[in-house]
Design a protein around this motif. Structure first.
Motif, mmCIF file in Angstrom:
data_model
loop_
_atom_site.group_PDB
_atom_site.id
_atom_site.type_symbol
_atom_site.label_atom_id
_atom_site.label_comp_id
_atom_site.label_asym_id
_atom_site.label_seq_id
_atom_site.Cartn_x
_atom_site.Cartn_y
_atom_site.Cartn_z
ATOM 1 N N ILE A 294 0.835 -1.208 0.000
ATOM 2 C CA ILE A 294 0.000 0.000 0.000
ATOM 3 C C ILE A 294 0.864 1.251 0.000
ATOM 4 N N ALA A 295 1.910 1.267 0.818
ATOM 5 C CA ALA A 295 2.786 2.444 0.886
ATOM 6 C C ALA A 295 3.454 2.716 -0.461
ATOM 7 N N ILE A 296 3.946 1.660 -1.105
ATOM 8 C CA ILE A 296 4.593 1.812 -2.413
ATOM 9 C C ILE A 296 3.574 2.230 -3.467
ATOM 10 N N MET A 297 2.376 1.651 -3.406
ATOM 11 C CA MET A 297 1.331 1.983 -4.371
ATOM 12 C C MET A 297 0.868 3.429 -4.232
ATOM 13 N N VAL A 298 0.725 3.908 -3.021
ATOM 14 C CA VAL A 298 0.300 5.297 -2.800
ATOM 15 C C VAL A 298 1.299 6.256 -3.431
ATOM 16 N N LYS A 299 2.571 6.004 -3.196
ATOM 17 C CA LYS A 299 3.614 6.868 -3.753
ATOM 18 C C LYS A 299 3.572 6.870 -5.278
ATOM 19 N N PHE A 300 3.421 5.694 -5.862
ATOM 20 C CA PHE A 300 3.369 5.578 -7.325
ATOM 21 C C PHE A 300 2.119 6.256 -7.881
ATOM 22 N N LEU A 301 0.976 6.003 -7.275
ATOM 23 C CA LEU A 301 -0.289 6.510 -7.805
ATOM 24 C C LEU A 301 -0.432 8.021 -7.637
ATOM 25 N N LYS B 125 -14.917 9.609 -12.947
ATOM 26 C CA LYS B 125 -15.725 8.506 -12.439
ATOM 27 C C LYS B 125 -14.931 7.483 -11.635
ATOM 28 N N SER B 126 -13.626 7.613 -11.579
ATOM 29 C CA SER B 126 -12.818 6.600 -10.896
ATOM 30 C C SER B 126 -12.824 6.834 -9.392
ATOM 31 N N ARG B 127 -12.254 5.889 -8.674
ATOM 32 C CA ARG B 127 -12.156 5.999 -7.215
ATOM 33 C C ARG B 127 -11.162 7.084 -6.784
ATOM 34 N N PHE B 128 -10.431 7.658 -7.764
ATOM 35 C CA PHE B 128 -9.395 8.632 -7.435
ATOM 36 C C PHE B 128 -9.848 10.086 -7.659
ATOM 37 N N TYR B 129 -11.162 10.295 -7.808
ATOM 38 C CA TYR B 129 -11.626 11.644 -8.123
ATOM 39 C C TYR B 129 -11.347 12.642 -6.996
ATOM 40 N N GLU B 130 -11.123 12.149 -5.788
ATOM 41 C CA GLU B 130 -10.757 13.042 -4.685
ATOM 42 C C GLU B 130 -9.280 12.913 -4.305
ATOM 43 N N GLY B 131 -8.521 12.176 -5.107
ATOM 44 C CA GLY B 131 -7.093 12.039 -4.840
ATOM 45 C C GLY B 131 -6.714 10.615 -4.464
ATOM 46 N N VAL B 132 -5.459 10.467 -4.043
ATOM 47 C CA VAL B 132 -4.912 9.155 -3.667
ATOM 48 C C VAL B 132 -4.522 9.193 -2.195
ATOM 49 N N ASP B 133 -4.969 8.213 -1.437
ATOM 50 C CA ASP B 133 -4.508 8.073 -0.050
ATOM 51 C C ASP B 133 -4.536 6.594 0.326
ATOM 52 N N LYS B 134 -4.089 6.286 1.528
ATOM 53 C CA LYS B 134 -3.990 4.884 1.954
ATOM 54 C C LYS B 134 -5.350 4.201 2.003
ATOM 55 N N THR B 135 -6.387 4.957 2.374
ATOM 56 C CA THR B 135 -7.719 4.371 2.467
ATOM 57 C C THR B 135 -8.219 3.921 1.097
ATOM 58 N N VAL B 136 -8.023 4.788 0.097
ATOM 59 C CA VAL B 136 -8.458 4.457 -1.261
ATOM 60 C C VAL B 136 -7.704 3.235 -1.779
ATOM 61 N N VAL B 137 -6.392 3.229 -1.577
ATOM 62 C CA VAL B 137 -5.582 2.114 -2.083
ATOM 63 C C VAL B 137 -5.896 0.822 -1.334
ATOM 64 N N ALA B 138 -6.089 0.908 -0.029
ATOM 65 C CA ALA B 138 -6.432 -0.289 0.751
ATOM 66 C C ALA B 138 -7.736 -0.895 0.253
ATOM 67 N N GLY B 139 -8.657 -0.044 -0.162
ATOM 68 C CA GLY B 139 -9.939 -0.525 -0.670
ATOM 69 C C GLY B 139 -9.794 -1.346 -1.936
ATOM 70 N N MET B 140 -8.709 -1.135 -2.673
ATOM 71 C CA MET B 140 -8.492 -1.887 -3.909
ATOM 72 C C MET B 140 -8.222 -3.367 -3.622
ATOM 73 N N PHE B 141 -7.773 -3.690 -2.392
ATOM 74 C CA PHE B 141 -7.483 -5.075 -2.037
ATOM 75 C C PHE B 141 -8.733 -5.838 -1.601
ATOM 76 N N ARG B 142 -9.864 -5.116 -1.434
ATOM 77 C CA ARG B 142 -11.059 -5.748 -0.861
ATOM 78 C C ARG B 142 -11.937 -6.403 -1.923
#
Length: 400
Positions: A289-296, A329-346
């Motif tokens: 998640i930490a690496i993904m947040v930085k990349f995204l 329309k994507s999940r990133f319309y309000e930006g990128v954070d750990k909560t958004v990225v963590a949700g991708m694993f669910r």
């Protein structure tokens, strides 16, 4: 990096997550139990370091008044007069080059070189004074026609085995002026300009000339210029260039997608190898998640979807920021954070994959395959979502 792991993970990723065929992945991964995770981690980190720290220096030159500063601003995604933009319409009186750092890519520099239109211009002296070896390539800008000094400079750059490109600026002004004539199409006007440039630059060996409008980079030949640059830059510098360029067309979005997907492989490799050196069960997802947040976060900025860019774009096209954001329309319309990225694993597939990974944390090669596959799939999915948002935004802004 460990290429066999990449190939196995990628080839099995679709089947694994569409059908949850864990046995297939586990069977294939047994072929790589001899992979050294420490070595793979070091290689992944080195590649990521090179991508993040590569320096790109672009030199913009030409006679005074041809639109050099406007081109510098356009390359940096800034409009003339915006905060941090290069001054335009200023008479040059010095031989000092001015360096402009890219606003979102700190290792990308665009240099506004002094004009070359002085009567006593000497190409050799000029290149020495502006520190010729500092730049990765030169863009020589001309309007109406390229002058003798442009040709002399190009010959000297060529002699010194450096790359240069000719850009014919203010094309939109020519098209507007010529289109007032009856029975003249835009394509005919552009063809006429190209022929004149070809005749004008015959002494240099008939080089390519790219027709550009700094007011709208999405028009004419800007994408062709970018594509040509790929052949003369290293992969790392090419990646930095594409990530830094403004989103000005649908073609540019597709180019960014290609580059960011390649970078996603590096990020996925870093996530897959780093945590398994420690062999700590349950720690993997947090690391990924930490690496993904930085990349995204970087990907969001590259696609022009961060808040700062949306605000600036809204001002430029005379729209409200919420009008542009409303089409995202994507999940990133309000930006990128750990909560958004963590949700991708669910999702069922991802949760099962992580359970298996935790159970097999003592077998580094297997867990690395699973971690790489999950991270890469999620990053690729995110890039696709962001690209669709970027397309919707520039359409809403009227740039296409």
């Amino acid at each position: 990096m460990a290429e066999p792991i990449y190939e196995t993970a990628e080839s099995n990723c679709a089947n694994y997550y569409d059908n949850e065929m864990m046995g297939e992945v586990m069977s294939e991964s047994r072929n790589y139990v001899k992979v050294d995770p420490a070595q793979s981690s070091a290689e992944a980190k080195e590649e990521q370091y090179l991508l993040e720290n590569v320096t790109l220096n672009i030199a913009i030159t030409g006679e005074s008044g041809v639109g050099k500063s406007s081109f510098v601003n356009a390359m940096r995604g800034l409009g003339n007069g915006e905060y941090g933009a290069a001054e335009t319409g200023v008479t040059e009186t010095t031989m000092k080059a001015i360096r402009y750092r890219h606003p979102t890519m700190p290792n990308v520099y665009i240099w506004d070189l002094p004009g070359i239109g002085t009567p006593n211009f000497k190409a050799k002296k000029y290149l020495k004074e502006v520190q010729f070896d500092s730049y990765d390539f030169f863009i020589i800008i001309g309007s109406l026609r390229f002058k003798e000094n442009d040709i002399l400079l190009a010959k000297e750059i060529k002699r010194l085995k450096k790359t240069f490109y000719f850009v014919r600026s203010k094309v939109d002004q020519d098209v507007q002026a010529e289109s007032r004539k009856r029975y003249v199409t835009e394509e005919q006007i552009l063809t006429k300009i190209r022929l004149r440039c070809r005749e004008n630059l015959a002494p240099v060996g008939n080089p390519k000339v790219f027709l550009i409008s700094t007011m709208d980079l999405g028009k004419y030949d800007f994408q062709k210029l970018v594509d040509s640059l790929k052949d003369n830059l290293s992969d790392h510098k090419w990646s930095a260039l594409v990530e830094s360029l403004p989103v000005c067309s649908l073609s540019m979005i597709e180019t960014k997608k290609i580059v960011l997907k390649k970078r996603a492989r590096v990020a996925a490799a870093a996530a897959a190898t780093t945590v398994h050196i420690l062999l700590l069960p349950g720690f993997s997802i947090g690391c990924e998640i930490a690496i993904m947040v930085k990349f995204l976060e970087k990907a969001l900025t590259s696609f022009g979807l961060d808040e700062k860019y949306i605000q600036a774009l809204a001002v430029r096209v005379n729209k409200r920021p919420r009008q542009l954001r409303s089409v995202m329309k994507s999940r990133f319309y309000e930006g990128v954070d750990k909560t958004v990225v963590a949700g991708m694993f669910r999702t069922t597939g991802m949760l099962v994959a992580k359970i298996v990974e935790g159970m097999l944390f003592a077998v580094p090669a297997i867990t690395m395959v699973i971690a790489f596959a999950t991270t890469l799939q999620l990053l690729t999915q995110a890039i696709e979502e962001m690209a669709e948002d970027a397309k919707a935004v520039i359409l809403a802004a009227g740039l296409c």
